[in-house]
Motif scaffolding. Sequence first.
Motif, PDB file in Angstrom:
ATOM      1  N   TRP A 231      19.495   7.384  46.578  1.00  0.00           N
ATOM      2  CA  TRP A 231      19.910   5.992  46.454  1.00  0.00           C
ATOM      3  C   TRP A 231      19.357   5.420  45.148  1.00  0.00           C
ATOM      4  CZ3 TRP A 231      17.010   1.205  47.902  1.00  0.00           C
ATOM      5  CH2 TRP A 231      17.826   0.068  47.807  1.00  0.00           C
ATOM      6  N   ILE A 232      20.199   4.723  44.422  1.00  0.00           N
ATOM      7  CA  ILE A 232      19.805   4.206  43.108  1.00  0.00           C
ATOM      8  C   ILE A 232      18.609   3.268  43.210  1.00  0.00           C
ATOM      9  CG2 ILE A 232      21.533   2.369  43.293  1.00  0.00           C
ATOM     10  CD1 ILE A 232      20.305   4.081  40.050  1.00  0.00           C
ATOM     11  N   GLY A 233      18.510   2.502  44.290  1.00  0.00           N
ATOM     12  CA  GLY A 233      17.382   1.589  44.457  1.00  0.00           C
ATOM     13  C   GLY A 233      16.060   2.334  44.537  1.00  0.00           C
ATOM     14  N   GLN A 234      16.034   3.424  45.306  1.00  0.00           N
ATOM     15  CA  GLN A 234      14.803   4.202  45.418  1.00  0.00           C
ATOM     16  C   GLN A 234      14.431   4.791  44.067  1.00  0.00           C
ATOM     17  OE1 GLN A 234      12.758   4.354  47.840  1.00  0.00           O
ATOM     18  NE2 GLN A 234      11.381   5.892  47.039  1.00  0.00           N
ATOM     19  N   ASN A 235      15.418   5.198  43.284  1.00  0.00           N
ATOM     20  CA  ASN A 235      15.129   5.743  41.961  1.00  0.00           C
ATOM     21  C   ASN A 235      14.554   4.687  41.032  1.00  0.00           C
ATOM     22  OD1 ASN A 235      16.021   8.586  40.623  1.00  0.00           O
ATOM     23  ND2 ASN A 235      16.868   8.314  42.678  1.00  0.00           N
ATOM     24  N   ILE A 236      15.011   3.455  41.173  1.00  0.00           N
ATOM     25  CA  ILE A 236      14.437   2.380  40.354  1.00  0.00           C
ATOM     26  C   ILE A 236      12.973   2.160  40.735  1.00  0.00           C
ATOM     27  CG2 ILE A 236      14.469  -0.105  39.930  1.00  0.00           C
ATOM     28  CD1 ILE A 236      16.607   1.289  38.370  1.00  0.00           C
ATOM     29  N   PHE A 237      12.681   2.062  42.040  1.00  0.00           N
ATOM     30  CA  PHE A 237      11.328   1.712  42.481  1.00  0.00           C
ATOM     31  C   PHE A 237      10.329   2.858  42.318  1.00  0.00           C
ATOM     32  CE2 PHE A 237      13.886  -0.968  45.665  1.00  0.00           C
ATOM     33  CZ  PHE A 237      14.003  -2.003  44.759  1.00  0.00           C
ATOM     34  N   SER A 238      10.759   4.084  42.627  1.00  0.00           N
ATOM     35  CA  SER A 238       9.807   5.193  42.700  1.00  0.00           C
ATOM     36  C   SER A 238       9.927   6.175  41.540  1.00  0.00           C
ATOM     37  CB  SER A 238       9.993   5.961  44.017  1.00  0.00           C
ATOM     38  OG  SER A 238       9.722   5.127  45.102  1.00  0.00           O
ATOM     39  N   TYR A 239      10.834   5.903  40.608  1.00  0.00           N
ATOM     40  CA  TYR A 239      10.980   6.812  39.465  1.00  0.00           C
ATOM     41  C   TYR A 239      10.988   6.024  38.158  1.00  0.00           C
ATOM     42  CZ  TYR A 239      12.433  10.951  36.862  1.00  0.00           C
ATOM     43  OH  TYR A 239      12.473  12.009  35.982  1.00  0.00           O
ATOM     44  N   ALA A 240      12.007   5.188  37.966  1.00  0.00           N
ATOM     45  CA  ALA A 240      12.105   4.461  36.695  1.00  0.00           C
ATOM     46  C   ALA A 240      10.953   3.475  36.519  1.00  0.00           C
ATOM     47  CB  ALA A 240      13.450   3.734  36.609  1.00  0.00           C
ATOM     48  N   GLN A 241      10.708   2.655  37.544  1.00  0.00           N
ATOM     49  CA  GLN A 241       9.614   1.689  37.442  1.00  0.00           C
ATOM     50  C   GLN A 241       8.258   2.386  37.452  1.00  0.00           C
ATOM     51  OE1 GLN A 241       9.591  -1.491  40.374  1.00  0.00           O
ATOM     52  NE2 GLN A 241      10.789  -2.807  39.015  1.00  0.00           N
ATOM     53  N   TRP A 242       8.165   3.470  38.190  1.00  0.00           N
ATOM     54  CA  TRP A 242       6.934   4.278  38.221  1.00  0.00           C
ATOM     55  C   TRP A 242       6.548   4.727  36.811  1.00  0.00           C
ATOM     56  CZ3 TRP A 242       7.635  10.032  38.336  1.00  0.00           C
ATOM     57  CH2 TRP A 242       6.420  10.715  38.331  1.00  0.00           C
ATOM     58  N   LEU A 243       7.520   5.250  36.075  1.00  0.00           N
ATOM     59  CA  LEU A 243       7.229   5.727  34.732  1.00  0.00           C
ATOM     60  C   LEU A 243       7.095   4.576  33.726  1.00  0.00           C
ATOM     61  CD1 LEU A 243       9.551   8.809  34.925  1.00  0.00           C
ATOM     62  CD2 LEU A 243       7.103   8.896  34.489  1.00  0.00           C
ATOM     63  N   ALA A 244       7.819   3.489  33.956  1.00  0.00           N
ATOM     64  CA  ALA A 244       7.710   2.332  33.065  1.00  0.00           C
ATOM     65  C   ALA A 244       6.347   1.654  33.188  1.00  0.00           C
ATOM     66  CB  ALA A 244       8.824   1.335  33.357  1.00  0.00           C
ATOM     67  N   CYS A 245       5.833   1.577  34.433  1.00  0.00           N
ATOM     68  CA  CYS A 245       4.566   0.873  34.683  1.00  0.00           C
ATOM     69  C   CYS A 245       3.369   1.812  34.737  1.00  0.00           C
ATOM     70  CB  CYS A 245       4.640   0.101  35.993  1.00  0.00           C
ATOM     71  SG  CYS A 245       5.877  -1.200  36.051  1.00  0.00           S
ATOM     72  N   GLY A 246       3.578   3.012  35.253  1.00  0.00           N
ATOM     73  CA  GLY A 246       2.469   3.930  35.425  1.00  0.00           C
ATOM     74  C   GLY A 246       1.697   3.711  36.709  1.00  0.00           C
ATOM     75  N   TYR A 247       2.314   3.043  37.699  1.00  0.00           N
ATOM     76  CA  TYR A 247       1.606   2.843  38.956  1.00  0.00           C
ATOM     77  C   TYR A 247       1.665   4.094  39.827  1.00  0.00           C
ATOM     78  CZ  TYR A 247       6.324   1.197  40.552  1.00  0.00           C
ATOM     79  OH  TYR A 247       7.663   1.050  40.825  1.00  0.00           O
ATOM     80  N   VAL A 248       1.053   4.026  40.996  1.00  0.00           N
ATOM     81  CA  VAL A 248       0.955   5.186  41.887  1.00  0.00           C
ATOM     82  C   VAL A 248       2.081   5.136  42.918  1.00  0.00           C
ATOM     83  CG1 VAL A 248      -0.536   6.515  43.414  1.00  0.00           C
ATOM     84  CG2 VAL A 248      -1.545   5.097  41.618  1.00  0.00           C
ATOM     85  N   VAL A 249       2.805   6.242  43.056  1.00  0.00           N
ATOM     86  CA  VAL A 249       3.829   6.360  44.093  1.00  0.00           C
ATOM     87  C   VAL A 249       3.291   7.235  45.214  1.00  0.00           C
ATOM     88  CG1 VAL A 249       6.107   7.274  44.646  1.00  0.00           C
ATOM     89  CG2 VAL A 249       5.773   5.990  42.539  1.00  0.00           C
ATOM     90  N   ASN A 250       3.312   6.685  46.418  1.00  0.00           N
ATOM     91  CA  ASN A 250       2.809   7.390  47.589  1.00  0.00           C
ATOM     92  C   ASN A 250       3.988   7.863  48.449  1.00  0.00           C
ATOM     93  OD1 ASN A 250      -0.274   6.676  47.509  1.00  0.00           O
ATOM     94  ND2 ASN A 250       0.814   4.777  47.063  1.00  0.00           N
ATOM     95  N   CYS A 251       4.086   9.175  48.627  1.00  0.00           N
ATOM     96  CA  CYS A 251       5.184   9.767  49.400  1.00  0.00           C
ATOM     97  C   CYS A 251       4.728   9.960  50.835  1.00  0.00           C
ATOM     98  CB  CYS A 251       5.606  11.096  48.778  1.00  0.00           C
ATOM     99  SG  CYS A 251       6.197  10.950  47.080  1.00  0.00           S
TER     100      CYS A 251
END
Length: 251
Positions: A231-251
């Motif tokens: 889903w494009i939304g999940q890619n924005i939150f957990s991939y694109a924004q993750w790399l843009a901000c550098g925050y931690v993604v918890n799976c």
Amino acid sequence: MQSTFPRLMQQHASQRPDAPAMREKEFGIWQTTRWRELALLVRHLACGLAQAGLRQGQHVVVIGDNRPRLYACMLATQSLGGIPVPLYQDAVAAEMIYPLNNAEVGFAFVEDQEQVDKLLEVREQCPLLARIWFDDPRGLRKYDAPGLAPIDALVAEGRARDSKEPGFFEAQVDAASPDDVAAMFFTSGTTGNPKGVVHTHRSLLDRAAAGAKFDQLTEREEVLAYLPPAWIGQNIFSYAQWLACGYVVNC
């Protein structure tokens, strides 16, 4: 943003190598992948993909839940100018035939035995699908299908290629442009065949950065990845924004 996903990953790995990038629960305990560890994994995966024959502009399917190593596979694909195509992990095998053929997919990364079984079931109808790499080996020890191998084997091949050609990975990443295609997402197909929607690094990172600015997100955030990666939304939150901000993604 005047960057690409692999360059942002390298930037985080260079500036804050020991900061956590992703976490995944195993046996009830959060296991942490740091930026330097992620960057090294992506490097070896990309070199392995190059050794396997991946070329710029080719599509690579990714099927599974949110998993750090599957995200690394997407980054490795993008490092070579390839195009990740996430598919829904709960789709039945027959639903995968159209996107596999429509995108002329030759390589696939999958999470586990369930996804391997689906691709093997439809393989005769998808003649271009040559290589399938899996992350979780449970239940797959006796499988001997042509082109089927664990992701660890690809990492080993990439490590050997990297030792022989140490400048290869950086040259590939540096050659990419923000306007190169970064990913393809298929629509649900409720009114006909699914349609592949193409996004560039710039288009995804621009919206990710806009959302981060609006919500005042920083590298200190802890984000939970729980929606389908296709889903494009999940890619924005957990991939694109993750790399843009550098925050931690918890799976």
